[in-house]
Design a protein around this motif. Structure first.
Motif, PDB file in Angstrom:
ATOM      1  N   TRP A 127       0.868  -1.128  -0.119  1.00  0.00           N
ATOM      2  CA  TRP A 127       0.079   0.027   0.018  1.00  0.00           C
ATOM      3  C   TRP A 127       0.907   1.111   0.184  1.00  0.00           C
ATOM      4  O   TRP A 127       1.623   1.359   0.865  1.00  0.00           O
ATOM      5  CB  TRP A 127      -0.735   0.022   1.298  1.00  0.00           C
ATOM      6  N   VAL A 142       1.185   5.466  -0.788  1.00  0.00           N
ATOM      7  CA  VAL A 142       0.360   6.872  -0.801  1.00  0.00           C
ATOM      8  C   VAL A 142       1.401   7.824  -0.997  1.00  0.00           C
ATOM      9  O   VAL A 142       2.354   8.016  -0.318  1.00  0.00           O
ATOM     10  CB  VAL A 142      -0.171   7.181   0.678  1.00  0.00           C
ATOM     11  N   ILE A 194       3.875   2.158   2.363  1.00  0.00           N
ATOM     12  CA  ILE A 194       3.460   2.222   3.742  1.00  0.00           C
ATOM     13  C   ILE A 194       3.489   0.663   4.103  1.00  0.00           C
ATOM     14  O   ILE A 194       3.923   0.413   5.244  1.00  0.00           O
ATOM     15  CB  ILE A 194       2.351   3.012   3.977  1.00  0.00           C
ATOM     16  N   ASN A 201       6.212   2.704  16.421  1.00  0.00           N
ATOM     17  CA  ASN A 201       5.285   3.728  15.973  1.00  0.00           C
ATOM     18  C   ASN A 201       5.417   3.806  14.506  1.00  0.00           C
ATOM     19  O   ASN A 201       6.590   3.986  14.082  1.00  0.00           O
ATOM     20  CB  ASN A 201       5.161   5.046  16.826  1.00  0.00           C
ATOM     21  N   GLY A 202       4.340   4.007  13.517  1.00  0.00           N
ATOM     22  CA  GLY A 202       4.444   4.250  12.282  1.00  0.00           C
ATOM     23  C   GLY A 202       4.980   3.125  11.368  1.00  0.00           C
ATOM     24  O   GLY A 202       5.470   2.955  10.270  1.00  0.00           O
ATOM     25  N   ALA A 203       5.163   1.870  12.023  1.00  0.00           N
ATOM     26  CA  ALA A 203       5.562   0.593  11.286  1.00  0.00           C
ATOM     27  C   ALA A 203       4.684   0.295  10.276  1.00  0.00           C
ATOM     28  O   ALA A 203       5.141  -0.571   9.190  1.00  0.00           O
ATOM     29  CB  ALA A 203       5.994  -0.423  12.224  1.00  0.00           C
ATOM     30  N   GLY A 204       3.490   0.566  10.599  1.00  0.00           N
ATOM     31  CA  GLY A 204       2.432   0.006   9.588  1.00  0.00           C
ATOM     32  C   GLY A 204       1.395  -0.879  10.040  1.00  0.00           C
ATOM     33  O   GLY A 204       0.563  -1.544   9.257  1.00  0.00           O
ATOM     34  N   LYS A 205       1.416  -1.201  11.321  1.00  0.00           N
ATOM     35  CA  LYS A 205       0.284  -2.081  11.802  1.00  0.00           C
ATOM     36  C   LYS A 205      -0.989  -1.602  11.601  1.00  0.00           C
ATOM     37  O   LYS A 205      -1.870  -2.644  11.245  1.00  0.00           O
ATOM     38  CB  LYS A 205       0.686  -2.072  13.437  1.00  0.00           C
ATOM     39  N   THR A 206      -1.365  -0.560  11.859  1.00  0.00           N
ATOM     40  CA  THR A 206      -2.652  -0.324  11.628  1.00  0.00           C
ATOM     41  C   THR A 206      -3.098  -0.038  10.138  1.00  0.00           C
ATOM     42  O   THR A 206      -4.351  -0.585   9.676  1.00  0.00           O
ATOM     43  CB  THR A 206      -3.206   1.313  12.250  1.00  0.00           C
ATOM     44  N   SER A 207      -2.230   0.218   9.308  1.00  0.00           N
ATOM     45  CA  SER A 207      -2.293   0.132   8.059  1.00  0.00           C
ATOM     46  C   SER A 207      -2.617  -1.208   7.297  1.00  0.00           C
ATOM     47  O   SER A 207      -3.437  -1.214   6.499  1.00  0.00           O
ATOM     48  CB  SER A 207      -1.174   0.831   7.205  1.00  0.00           C
ATOM     49  N   GLN A 229      -8.194   1.556  17.480  1.00  0.00           N
ATOM     50  CA  GLN A 229      -7.139   2.008  18.454  1.00  0.00           C
ATOM     51  C   GLN A 229      -7.899   3.051  19.466  1.00  0.00           C
ATOM     52  O   GLN A 229      -7.584   2.827  20.497  1.00  0.00           O
ATOM     53  CB  GLN A 229      -6.072   2.965  17.758  1.00  0.00           C
ATOM     54  N   HIS A 244       1.157  -2.465  22.226  1.00  0.00           N
ATOM     55  CA  HIS A 244       2.322  -1.946  22.657  1.00  0.00           C
ATOM     56  C   HIS A 244       2.792  -2.742  23.993  1.00  0.00           C
ATOM     57  O   HIS A 244       3.852  -2.645  24.184  1.00  0.00           O
ATOM     58  CB  HIS A 244       2.275  -0.539  22.594  1.00  0.00           C
TER      59      HIS A 244
HETATM   60  N1  LIG Z   1      -3.896   7.842   4.839  1.00  0.00           N
HETATM   61  C1  LIG Z   1      -2.581   8.131   4.904  1.00  0.00           C
HETATM   62  N2  LIG Z   1      -1.918   8.789   4.132  1.00  0.00           N
HETATM   63  C2  LIG Z   1      -0.419   8.947   4.200  1.00  0.00           C
HETATM   64  N3  LIG Z   1       0.242   8.279   5.283  1.00  0.00           N
HETATM   65  C3  LIG Z   1      -0.182   7.657   5.915  1.00  0.00           C
HETATM   66  C4  LIG Z   1      -1.709   7.215   6.056  1.00  0.00           C
HETATM   67  N4  LIG Z   1      -2.006   6.349   6.976  1.00  0.00           N
HETATM   68  C5  LIG Z   1      -0.984   6.012   7.569  1.00  0.00           C
HETATM   69  N5  LIG Z   1       0.078   6.705   6.927  1.00  0.00           N
HETATM   70  C6  LIG Z   1       1.403   6.834   7.452  1.00  0.00           C
HETATM   71  O1  LIG Z   1       1.830   5.377   7.297  1.00  0.00           O
HETATM   72  C7  LIG Z   1       2.740   5.024   8.321  1.00  0.00           C
HETATM   73  C8  LIG Z   1       2.382   3.763   9.102  1.00  0.00           C
HETATM   74  O2  LIG Z   1       1.257   4.170   9.740  1.00  0.00           O
HETATM   75  P1  LIG Z   1       0.302   3.278  10.981  1.00  0.00           P
HETATM   76  O3  LIG Z   1      -0.680   3.990  11.464  1.00  0.00           O
HETATM   77  O4  LIG Z   1      -0.320   2.038   9.952  1.00  0.00           O
HETATM   78  O5  LIG Z   1       1.368   2.810  11.917  1.00  0.00           O
HETATM   79  P2  LIG Z   1       1.235   1.886  13.220  1.00  0.00           P
HETATM   80  O6  LIG Z   1       2.361   0.620  12.967  1.00  0.00           O
HETATM   81  O7  LIG Z   1      -0.136   1.478  13.433  1.00  0.00           O
HETATM   82  O8  LIG Z   1       1.711   3.092  14.342  1.00  0.00           O
HETATM   83  P3  LIG Z   1       1.257   3.266  15.740  1.00  0.00           P
HETATM   84  O9  LIG Z   1       2.014   2.141  16.616  1.00  0.00           O
HETATM   85  O10 LIG Z   1       1.830   4.623  16.035  1.00  0.00           O
HETATM   86  O11 LIG Z   1      -0.344   3.296  15.776  1.00  0.00           O
HETATM   87  C9  LIG Z   1       3.109   6.182   9.170  1.00  0.00           C
HETATM   88  O12 LIG Z   1       4.296   6.939   8.625  1.00  0.00           O
HETATM   89  C10 LIG Z   1       1.654   7.020   8.642  1.00  0.00           C
HETATM   90  O13 LIG Z   1       1.891   8.703   8.871  1.00  0.00           O
END
Ligand SMILES: Nc1ncnc2c1ncn2[C@@H]1O[C@H](COP(=O)(O)OP(=O)(O)OP(=O)(O)O)[C@@H](O)[C@H]1O
Length: 246
Positions: free
Chosen positions: A12, A14, A19, A39-45, A86, A202
């Motif tokens: 994915w 963007v 991401i 944080n920001g690794a992409g788990k929620t994505s 979350q 976490h």
């Molecule tokens: N819609 C979007 N458009 C642009 N960038 C995005 C979008 N959604 C997420 N990101 C970026 O993708 C990266 C991964 O985000 P994500 O929320 O998946 O991480 P995470 O591992 O769940 O982090 P956390 O532990 O902080 O929740 C981050 O750098 C975030 O800023």
């Protein structure tokens, strides 16, 4: 055996940012897989791609061996995928019971009996709060209500809700005295009822107490997927957590 969930070279991007970057992973029926990473690794994505909230720019998502990459979120709910977010997502002015009723109806269940609702609330130990407004619940009880809503979508159909549960930081905002009961509840939904669970969390004590396997993400890639002990001993994983560039 066919995995319940299979991610096949999932990507994915963007605006040119990768991401999720080629994640392949198979999740076995009845497994509890924790997804960890900085944080920001992409788990929620990754969760968004599995639930259909976002469409991948490459690769595929398979449920029971069937390609569901193009299915919208509500069709995935009907196939047994449920998800919590979350941040807590309850409606303050609705009662606890109304939440379960709404979750069932919005998934297409036509008749929701009061006994069904009570049954679901008993399952998460919230039956005594059925008539209370969600606003008055503790964070831990709000999390339990969110789990109850995952059990609701197939009420009346002879089965009880999501068989693949994606829980995004269920302990976030929960007081430390409530985490034990919530952990027990997640364990019971998984072990006693055989549900497959993907858990982003976490709190490492919760992860280590629950997970059969741990997947580690870093910069949108899957670094490792192995037993908790193997993952904790992995030097690459430790480096990722210390923030070193890999
Ligand atoms: N819609 C979007 N458009 C642009 N960038 C995005 C979008 N959604 C997420 N990101 C970026 O993708 C990266 C991964 O985000 P994500 O929320 O998946 O991480 P995470 O591992 O769940 O982090 P956390 O532990 O902080 O929740 C981050 O750098 C975030 O800023």
């Amino acid at each position: 055996m066919t995995p319940v969930l299979q991610l096949d070279a999932l990507c994915w991007s963007v605006g040119g940012a990768h991401i999720i970057d080629g994640v392949s992973l198979a999740v076995r029926e009845g497994e509890l897989l924790a997804v960890i990473g900085p944080n920001g690794a992409g788990k929620t994505s990754l969760f968004n791609l599995v639930t259909g909230l976002t469409r991948p720019t490459g690769g595929a998502v398979l449920l029971d061996g069937h390609d569901i990459t193009a299915l919208p979120p509500h069709r995935r709910v009907r196939r047994g995928i449920g998800r919590t977010f979350q941040s807590s997502s309850v409606f303050p002015t609705m009662t606890v019971a109304e939440h379960v009723d709404l979750a069932a109806r919005s998934a297409g269940v036509r008749r929701v009996g009061a006994a069904d609702v009570t049954g679901v609330l008993e399952r998460v130990r919230l039956a005594r709060r059925a008539g209370d407004l969600a606003a008055g619940l503790s964070h831990g009880d709000k999390r339990k209500l969110e789990l109850a809503m995952l059990l609701a979508p197939t009420l009346g159909a002879g089965t009880a809700g999501a068989r693949l549960m994606l829980l995004d930081e269920p302990m976030a905002g929960v007081a430390s005295e409530e985490t034990g009961e919530l952990t027990d509840l997640i364990r019971s939904l998984h072990r006693d009822e055989g549900r497959t669970v993907l858990l982003v969390e976490h709190h490492m004590d919760v992860v280590l107490g629950l997970a059969d396997r741990v997947a580690v993400m870093h910069h949108g890639r899957l670094l490792a997927a192995a037993s908790p002990a193997e993952v904790m001993a992995d030097a690459t994983v430790q480096q990722a957590y210390l923030g070193d560039e890999l």
